[in-house]
Write a protein that holds these residues in place. Structure first.
Motif, PDB file in Angstrom:
ATOM      1  N   ASP A 178      -2.103   2.352  -5.677  1.00  0.00           N
ATOM      2  CA  ASP A 178      -1.793   2.085  -4.274  1.00  0.00           C
ATOM      3  C   ASP A 178      -1.236   0.688  -4.058  1.00  0.00           C
ATOM      4  O   ASP A 178      -0.300   0.494  -3.283  1.00  0.00           O
ATOM      5  N   GLY A 179      -1.781  -0.304  -4.741  1.00  0.00           N
ATOM      6  CA  GLY A 179      -1.407  -1.693  -4.498  1.00  0.00           C
ATOM      7  C   GLY A 179      -0.309  -2.196  -5.412  1.00  0.00           C
ATOM      8  O   GLY A 179       0.330  -1.446  -6.149  1.00  0.00           O
ATOM      9  N   THR A 197      -4.000  11.318  -1.514  1.00  0.00           N
ATOM     10  CA  THR A 197      -4.531   9.993  -1.827  1.00  0.00           C
ATOM     11  C   THR A 197      -6.015  10.118  -2.162  1.00  0.00           C
ATOM     12  O   THR A 197      -6.767  10.758  -1.416  1.00  0.00           O
ATOM     13  N   VAL A 198      -6.437   9.505  -3.277  1.00  0.00           N
ATOM     14  CA  VAL A 198      -7.833   9.616  -3.701  1.00  0.00           C
ATOM     15  C   VAL A 198      -8.395   8.240  -4.043  1.00  0.00           C
ATOM     16  O   VAL A 198      -7.662   7.327  -4.422  1.00  0.00           O
ATOM     17  N   THR A 199      -9.715   8.125  -3.901  1.00  0.00           N
ATOM     18  CA  THR A 199     -10.415   6.886  -4.266  1.00  0.00           C
ATOM     19  C   THR A 199     -11.530   7.135  -5.276  1.00  0.00           C
ATOM     20  O   THR A 199     -12.173   6.195  -5.726  1.00  0.00           O
ATOM     21  N   VAL A 248      -5.472   5.730  -5.469  1.00  0.00           N
ATOM     22  CA  VAL A 248      -4.353   6.284  -6.235  1.00  0.00           C
ATOM     23  C   VAL A 248      -3.685   7.402  -5.439  1.00  0.00           C
ATOM     24  O   VAL A 248      -4.356   8.249  -4.852  1.00  0.00           O
ATOM     25  N   VAL A 249      -2.351   7.368  -5.421  1.00  0.00           N
ATOM     26  CA  VAL A 249      -1.566   8.430  -4.802  1.00  0.00           C
ATOM     27  C   VAL A 249      -1.154   9.420  -5.884  1.00  0.00           C
ATOM     28  O   VAL A 249      -0.547   9.039  -6.889  1.00  0.00           O
ATOM     29  N   SER A 252       0.849  -1.201   0.000  1.00  0.00           N
ATOM     30  CA  SER A 252       0.000   0.000   0.000  1.00  0.00           C
ATOM     31  C   SER A 252       0.877   1.240   0.000  1.00  0.00           C
ATOM     32  O   SER A 252       1.492   1.588   1.016  1.00  0.00           O
ATOM     33  N   LYS A 253       0.936   1.911  -1.145  1.00  0.00           N
ATOM     34  CA  LYS A 253       1.736   3.137  -1.224  1.00  0.00           C
ATOM     35  C   LYS A 253       1.161   4.230  -0.323  1.00  0.00           C
ATOM     36  O   LYS A 253       1.897   5.070   0.202  1.00  0.00           O
ATOM     37  N   ALA A 254      -0.164   4.219  -0.145  1.00  0.00           N
ATOM     38  CA  ALA A 254      -0.786   5.195   0.742  1.00  0.00           C
ATOM     39  C   ALA A 254      -0.332   4.980   2.180  1.00  0.00           C
ATOM     40  O   ALA A 254      -0.036   5.941   2.908  1.00  0.00           O
ATOM     41  N   PHE A 255      -0.260   3.715   2.610  1.00  0.00           N
ATOM     42  CA  PHE A 255       0.231   3.407   3.954  1.00  0.00           C
ATOM     43  C   PHE A 255       1.682   3.839   4.108  1.00  0.00           C
ATOM     44  O   PHE A 255       2.070   4.420   5.128  1.00  0.00           O
ATOM     45  N   ALA A 256       2.509   3.571   3.087  1.00  0.00           N
ATOM     46  CA  ALA A 256       3.917   3.950   3.140  1.00  0.00           C
ATOM     47  C   ALA A 256       4.074   5.462   3.287  1.00  0.00           C
ATOM     48  O   ALA A 256       4.890   5.950   4.074  1.00  0.00           O
TER      49      ALA A 256
END
Length: 426
Positions: free
Chosen positions: A145-146, A122-124, A181-182, A102-106
């Protein structure tokens, strides 16, 4: 001891090749493996490549150490499953693997630890993302993100391009990996890779290396899993390493400890050096590919004691082991890919010339297999990693490309300028 390597790419071939040289290893297995790995390890008959089947095999064969290559196994919890059965395994657990899955978590971890990295959102959903893009400075970077096999990062030069790409990513271009998506600030500088062995507190660094992610010469074209790499890098100085350790590595490990995350394995730091200062582009939780190929080629030390120490179940600790010892000069690899990669490509092309490469050149297999007639044929986008070295970067480049030209298959493709920055520096 008995060792099992999990994976089937060039990274796993390089790891198996190095592990096979270990004083401590009596028997080496690799699954699923490939045609090249079969030369240095036994490919066992396992029902499938599921974690459950690999675990059953490890228990049945009394495997002493399992080494995991691909990130997807780590993200799915292979380390947790093996350790629950008391088996020694090298790799990070499922919680730690979120740093890559998860790039968002990173990014959130980096923000909390005050680690230098690009500004981001970060957007969804498309509407909120498009609103950000309209006020962004260009170029801008979009990241799924994944896990997207190294292809989920897109640099967009204009708003129109970014808006279209965001719509595709959120619309399923990378399946579930792009559900989030970041949107990230574009950093201009030089990319470097730094891999570290860590037990969560102590680290043993590998050499700085440089990957070439763009498909075409001049760093143009689509993003790929990597078209070649070399090590060491002249700009990867001791001073730079100290900066990375102080501002990036230690703050990360400290933050992970605060969150109760036990990080044991490889930490891959994708760096952008901006005016001499290091920023984090990404963290990976496994060996990089194609960086691993020249790194293993250049490594003199027996790697197995370090793997054992990292697991916390070895004969010694990582802190007590000496620093890794390296060959002098340079090592590099050039990727031979299938025509059409990283998009559509054909498989099953017969590969010729593998037996004609120089003795001091190692060809690591990434996407290969044996056909019904026993021929080695293509079986992936990135097919071979031709790896060689030299006393300086010019000699390493000459030696490697000389051997690249000896290997052929229909529609084979490669970049002609791997290590161009290092050659310019010299």
């Amino acid at each position: 001891m008995k060792v099992l390597v999990v994976g089937k790419g060039g990274r796993e071939h390089a790891l198996a090749w190095k592990i096979a040289q270990s004083f401590y290893v009596d028997k080496l297995f690799c699954f699923p493996g490939n045609a090249g790995i079969a030369e240095v390890a036994e490919i066992p008959d396992i029902a499938d490549d599921s974690i459950e089947s690999l675990l059953d095999f490890a228990i049945k064969e009394s495997i002493d150490l399992t080494v995991v290559g691909p990130e997807d196994y780590l993200a799915k919890g292979i380390v947790d499953a093996f350790e629950a059965k008391g088996l020694r395994i090298f790799g990070v657990n499922k919680d730690a693997a979120r740093l890559e899955s998860s790039k968002a978590f990173a990014k959130e971890v980096m923000k909390a630890a005050k680690i230098p990295t690009a500004a981001y959102s970060t957007v969804t959903d498309f509407e909120s993302g498009d609103k950000i893009l309209k006020t962004s400075k260009y170029p801008v970077v979009l990241k799924a993100d994944g896990l997207a096999a190294g292809k989920g990062v897109i640099i967009c030069a204009t708003y129109e391009e970014a808006s279209s790409e965001l719509s595709q990513m959120l619309g399923g271009k990378f399946k579930s990996a792009g559900a989030k998506v970041v949107i990230e600030e574009f950093l201009k500088g030089e990319e470097l890779s730094l891999l570290l062995l860590t037990d969560g507190t102590n680290v043993k660094p590998l050499l700085f290396s440089q990957d070439h992610k763009a498909l075409n010469d001049g760093d143009t074209g689509l993003n790929t899993g990597g078209m070649g790499a070399y090590t060491p890098v002249k700009s990867g100085t001791d001073e730079l390493y100290e900066k990375v350790d102080k501002t990036i590595t230690q703050p990360l490990l400290d933050e992970l400890k605060k969150r109760g995350i036990d990080y044991r394995g490889i930490l891959y730091i994708g760096l952008m050096i901006v005016d001499g200062e290091p920023f984090v582009l990404e963290y990976n939780v496994r060996f990089g590919d194609p960086e691993t190929e020249p790194l293993m080629f250049m490594l003199i030390s027996d790697i197995v004691p370090y793997f054992r120490a990292v697991t916390g179940k070895g004969d010694t600790t990582l802190e007590a082991l000496p620093e890794l010892v390296w060959r002098s000069g340079y090592g590099m690899c050039v990727v031979l890919a299938s025509g059409g990669y990283p998009e559509g490509y054909e498989k099953g092309k017969v590969i010729s010339g593998l037996d004609s490469v120089d003795e001091n050149c190692v060809v690591f297999h990434a996407g290969t297999k044996f056909d019904a007639l026993g021929n080695i044929v293509t079986d992936g986008g990135r097919v071979l990693m031709v790896t060689s070295g030299g006393k300086d970067i010019n000699e390493a480049v000459e030696n490697t490309y000389k051997n690249v030209e000896k290997i052929t298959f229909d529609k084979a493709y490669f970049r002609h300028d791997i290590a161009h920055r290092e050659m310019e520096r010299n």
